[in-house]
Design a protein around this motif. Structure first.
Motif, PDB file in Angstrom:
ATOM      1  N   GLU A   1       0.806  -1.217   0.000  1.00 20.84           N
ATOM      2  CA  GLU A   1       0.000   0.000   0.000  1.00 20.84           C
ATOM      3  C   GLU A   1       0.843   1.273   0.000  1.00 20.84           C
ATOM      4  O   GLU A   1       0.361   2.321  -0.463  1.00 20.84           O
ATOM      5  CB  GLU A   1      -0.928   0.016   1.215  1.00 20.84           C
ATOM      6  CG  GLU A   1      -1.951  -1.104   1.214  1.00 20.84           C
ATOM      7  CD  GLU A   1      -2.748  -1.199   2.509  1.00 20.84           C
ATOM      8  OE1 GLU A   1      -3.847  -1.774   2.466  1.00 20.84           O
ATOM      9  OE2 GLU A   1      -2.266  -0.696   3.561  1.00 20.84           O
ATOM     10  N   ILE A   2       2.060   1.198   0.499  1.00 24.47           N
ATOM     11  CA  ILE A   2       2.846   2.437   0.646  1.00 24.47           C
ATOM     12  C   ILE A   2       4.195   2.408  -0.078  1.00 24.47           C
ATOM     13  O   ILE A   2       4.834   3.445  -0.214  1.00 24.47           O
ATOM     14  CB  ILE A   2       3.051   2.800   2.131  1.00 24.47           C
ATOM     15  CG1 ILE A   2       3.772   1.674   2.892  1.00 24.47           C
ATOM     16  CG2 ILE A   2       1.731   3.138   2.794  1.00 24.47           C
ATOM     17  CD1 ILE A   2       5.242   1.824   2.961  1.00 24.47           C
ATOM     18  N   ALA A   3       4.638   1.236  -0.542  1.00 24.55           N
ATOM     19  CA  ALA A   3       5.999   1.135  -1.095  1.00 24.55           C
ATOM     20  C   ALA A   3       6.223   2.096  -2.253  1.00 24.55           C
ATOM     21  O   ALA A   3       7.214   2.833  -2.279  1.00 24.55           O
ATOM     22  CB  ALA A   3       6.269  -0.306  -1.536  1.00 24.55           C
ATOM     23  N   ALA A   4       5.315   2.095  -3.216  1.00 22.59           N
ATOM     24  CA  ALA A   4       5.524   2.909  -4.418  1.00 22.59           C
ATOM     25  C   ALA A   4       5.573   4.393  -4.096  1.00 22.59           C
ATOM     26  O   ALA A   4       6.308   5.151  -4.744  1.00 22.59           O
ATOM     27  CB  ALA A   4       4.435   2.623  -5.443  1.00 22.59           C
ATOM     28  N   SER A   5       4.827   4.837  -3.092  1.00 22.98           N
ATOM     29  CA  SER A   5       4.801   6.273  -2.777  1.00 22.98           C
ATOM     30  C   SER A   5       6.151   6.765  -2.266  1.00 22.98           C
ATOM     31  O   SER A   5       6.499   7.938  -2.442  1.00 22.98           O
ATOM     32  CB  SER A   5       3.719   6.562  -1.737  1.00 22.98           C
ATOM     33  OG  SER A   5       4.038   5.946  -0.493  1.00 22.98           O
ATOM     34  N   ILE A   6       6.933   5.878  -1.633  1.00 24.69           N
ATOM     35  CA  ILE A   6       8.258   6.248  -1.144  1.00 24.69           C
ATOM     36  C   ILE A   6       9.320   6.007  -2.214  1.00 24.69           C
ATOM     37  O   ILE A   6      10.243   6.806  -2.383  1.00 24.69           O
ATOM     38  CB  ILE A   6       8.617   5.442   0.119  1.00 24.69           C
ATOM     39  CG1 ILE A   6       7.534   5.597   1.186  1.00 24.69           C
ATOM     40  CG2 ILE A   6       9.987   5.856   0.653  1.00 24.69           C
ATOM     41  CD1 ILE A   6       7.254   7.031   1.582  1.00 24.69           C
ATOM     42  N   LEU A   7       9.195   4.917  -2.939  1.00 22.71           N
ATOM     43  CA  LEU A   7      10.209   4.540  -3.914  1.00 22.71           C
ATOM     44  C   LEU A   7      10.062   5.292  -5.237  1.00 22.71           C
ATOM     45  O   LEU A   7      11.016   5.366  -6.015  1.00 22.71           O
ATOM     46  CB  LEU A   7      10.143   3.038  -4.172  1.00 22.71           C
ATOM     47  CG  LEU A   7      10.403   2.163  -2.931  1.00 22.71           C
ATOM     48  CD1 LEU A   7      10.066   0.706  -3.225  1.00 22.71           C
ATOM     49  CD2 LEU A   7      11.843   2.297  -2.460  1.00 22.71           C
ATOM     50  N   ARG A   8       8.888   5.842  -5.486  1.00 19.92           N
ATOM     51  CA  ARG A   8       8.649   6.610  -6.728  1.00 19.92           C
ATOM     52  C   ARG A   8       8.016   7.953  -6.361  1.00 19.92           C
ATOM     53  O   ARG A   8       6.883   8.228  -6.717  1.00 19.92           O
ATOM     54  CB  ARG A   8       7.746   5.822  -7.666  1.00 19.92           C
ATOM     55  CG  ARG A   8       8.324   4.488  -8.076  1.00 19.92           C
ATOM     56  CD  ARG A   8       7.326   3.657  -8.874  1.00 19.92           C
ATOM     57  NE  ARG A   8       7.050   4.238 -10.176  1.00 19.92           N
ATOM     58  CZ  ARG A   8       6.202   3.702 -11.065  1.00 19.92           C
ATOM     59  NH1 ARG A   8       5.544   2.591 -10.766  1.00 19.92           N
ATOM     60  NH2 ARG A   8       6.010   4.276 -12.218  1.00 19.92           N
ATOM     61  N   PRO A   9       8.751   8.817  -5.664  1.00 21.26           N
ATOM     62  CA  PRO A   9       8.184  10.103  -5.255  1.00 21.26           C
ATOM     63  C   PRO A   9       8.033  11.037  -6.445  1.00 21.26           C
ATOM     64  O   PRO A   9       8.559  10.780  -7.536  1.00 21.26           O
ATOM     65  CB  PRO A   9       9.228  10.631  -4.277  1.00 21.26           C
ATOM     66  CG  PRO A   9      10.511  10.058  -4.791  1.00 21.26           C
ATOM     67  CD  PRO A   9      10.165   8.680  -5.290  1.00 21.26           C
ATOM     68  N   SER A  10       7.318  12.119  -6.231  1.00 24.16           N
ATOM     69  CA  SER A  10       7.173  13.108  -7.293  1.00 24.16           C
ATOM     70  C   SER A  10       8.519  13.760  -7.562  1.00 24.16           C
ATOM     71  O   SER A  10       9.383  13.836  -6.685  1.00 24.16           O
ATOM     72  CB  SER A  10       6.148  14.166  -6.899  1.00 24.16           C
ATOM     73  OG  SER A  10       6.557  14.841  -5.720  1.00 24.16           O
ATOM     74  N   GLY A  11       8.697  14.252  -8.771  1.00 27.00           N
ATOM     75  CA  GLY A  11       9.955  14.880  -9.143  1.00 27.00           C
ATOM     76  C   GLY A  11      10.937  13.879  -9.699  1.00 27.00           C
ATOM     77  O   GLY A  11      10.636  12.700  -9.897  1.00 27.00           O
ATOM     78  N   ARG A  12      12.142  14.343  -9.901  1.00 24.11           N
ATOM     79  CA  ARG A  12      13.180  13.554 -10.548  1.00 24.11           C
ATOM     80  C   ARG A  12      13.844  12.587  -9.571  1.00 24.11           C
ATOM     81  O   ARG A  12      14.195  12.956  -8.460  1.00 24.11           O
ATOM     82  CB  ARG A  12      14.220  14.509 -11.130  1.00 24.11           C
ATOM     83  CG  ARG A  12      15.416  13.831 -11.775  1.00 24.11           C
ATOM     84  CD  ARG A  12      16.309  14.872 -12.430  1.00 24.11           C
ATOM     85  NE  ARG A  12      17.509  14.282 -12.986  1.00 24.11           N
ATOM     86  CZ  ARG A  12      18.395  14.957 -13.719  1.00 24.11           C
ATOM     87  NH1 ARG A  12      18.196  16.248 -13.977  1.00 24.11           N
ATOM     88  NH2 ARG A  12      19.471  14.342 -14.191  1.00 24.11           N
ATOM     89  N   ILE A  13      14.016  11.336  -9.997  1.00 19.23           N
ATOM     90  CA  ILE A  13      14.783  10.338  -9.250  1.00 19.23           C
ATOM     91  C   ILE A  13      15.707   9.637 -10.243  1.00 19.23           C
ATOM     92  O   ILE A  13      15.241   8.958 -11.161  1.00 19.23           O
ATOM     93  CB  ILE A  13      13.878   9.317  -8.549  1.00 19.23           C
ATOM     94  CG1 ILE A  13      13.161   9.949  -7.368  1.00 19.23           C
ATOM     95  CG2 ILE A  13      14.685   8.109  -8.066  1.00 19.23           C
ATOM     96  CD1 ILE A  13      14.062  10.214  -6.170  1.00 19.23           C
ATOM     97  N   ASP A  14      17.010   9.819 -10.082  1.00 19.57           N
ATOM     98  CA  ASP A  14      17.977   9.214 -10.989  1.00 19.57           C
ATOM     99  C   ASP A  14      18.369   7.801 -10.570  1.00 19.57           C
ATOM    100  O   ASP A  14      18.759   6.990 -11.414  1.00 19.57           O
ATOM    101  CB  ASP A  14      19.227  10.086 -11.072  1.00 19.57           C
ATOM    102  CG  ASP A  14      18.944  11.421 -11.742  1.00 19.57           C
ATOM    103  OD1 ASP A  14      19.299  11.585 -12.917  1.00 19.57           O
ATOM    104  OD2 ASP A  14      18.348  12.296 -11.082  1.00 19.57           O
ATOM    105  N   ALA A  15      18.281   7.521  -9.283  1.00 19.29           N
ATOM    106  CA  ALA A  15      18.628   6.191  -8.786  1.00 19.29           C
ATOM    107  C   ALA A  15      18.114   6.064  -7.366  1.00 19.29           C
ATOM    108  O   ALA A  15      17.843   7.056  -6.678  1.00 19.29           O
ATOM    109  CB  ALA A  15      20.143   5.964  -8.818  1.00 19.29           C
TER     110      ALA A  15
END
Length: 254
Positions: free
Chosen positions: A82-96
């Protein structure tokens, strides 16, 4: 938690605490962002946090003895899915994404939740950049290196998700300021290059001190990091090819 400029290059450091060994046994996730400023320097930001997670079953005594998270504390927490994606794919840019010994986090942070974001392993990277250090655990790097700007109290208690992610982020910052993001990603996709033999009669010796025969034996070890380290030294000597070592001496059960 503070708001940061999310259009700049950003790596999110992740640390997990778990309740057991099952695929959904996460009981806490912590994170800490590292960004590149307008001058090209990487820095640890104020963007950090942690969430408790309901692992869906009782936490084992063995793991409670490490992180001290109780069943009662996670009883009303959300489940991992229920919460994993919200932390691992936050808004904005994530390079790694990054973690210390990232293979552990990757067992739970699967592409389903990360969207396929690449990973940096700070353990593998630290052995490449600081090979002369005697040990490479997250906390040993903390006290061997004493990274600048690391607030001692924020990095405590050890073995909780946010403090551990915060400590790892300072190692990552310094690694990124010594080499490139692409280089760290490349090293992280390979087994660990151990600076020294980790056990046995040759424990503590650099690989360059071993005979060809000893290296050939290590190149058949069941441990992928040992095999890779021995093969790398044999390749440096011109003594290793893909065909020279076919199978480990004892196959891994993993």
């Amino acid at each position: 938690m503070t708001t940061i400029e999310t259009s700049r290059p950003r790596v999110r450091v992740i640390d997990l605490e778990t309740g057991g060994n099952g695929p959904n046994d996460v009981c806490e996730i912590g994170w800490q962002d590292v960004i590149q400023d307008s001058h090209g320097t990487w820095e640890v930001t104020g963007e950090r946090g942690a969430l408790l997670v309901n692992p869906g079953r009782p936490i084992s005594a063995d793991t409670m003895a490490v992180h001290h998270i109780l069943d009662a504390q996670v009883a009303d927490a959300p489940f991992w899915k229920e919460i994993a994606a919200s932390i691992l794919r936050p808004s904005g840019r994530i390079d790694a994404l990054a973690a210390h010994r990232a293979a552990f986090e990757q067992r739970y942070c699967t592409p389903r939740f990360t969207g396929g974001t690449p990973w940096i392993c700070t353990w593998k990277s630290a052995m490449r950049v600081w090979p002369d250090l005697p040990r490479f655990s997250n906390q040993m790097l903390r006290y061997q290196r004493m990274p600048s700007g690391l607030v001692h109290e924020i990095g405590l208690p050890a073995h909780r998700a946010m403090p551990d992610a915060y400590v790892t982020a300072h190692h990552l910052r310094d690694l990124l300021n010594e080499t490139s993001l692409l280089q760290l990603l490349s090293w992280s996709n390979e087994p660990g290059l151990l600076p020294r033999v980790p056990s046995g009669l040759d424990r503590g010796k650099g690989w360059d001190r071993l005979t060809d025969e000893a290296l050939q034996e290590f190149a058949r070890d069941r441990d992928a990091d040992i095999r890779f380290s021995a093969q790398t030294e044999l390749s440096r000597r011109g003594e290793y090819t893909e065909q020279s070592v076919v199978e480990p001496a004892q196959k891994s059960f993993l």
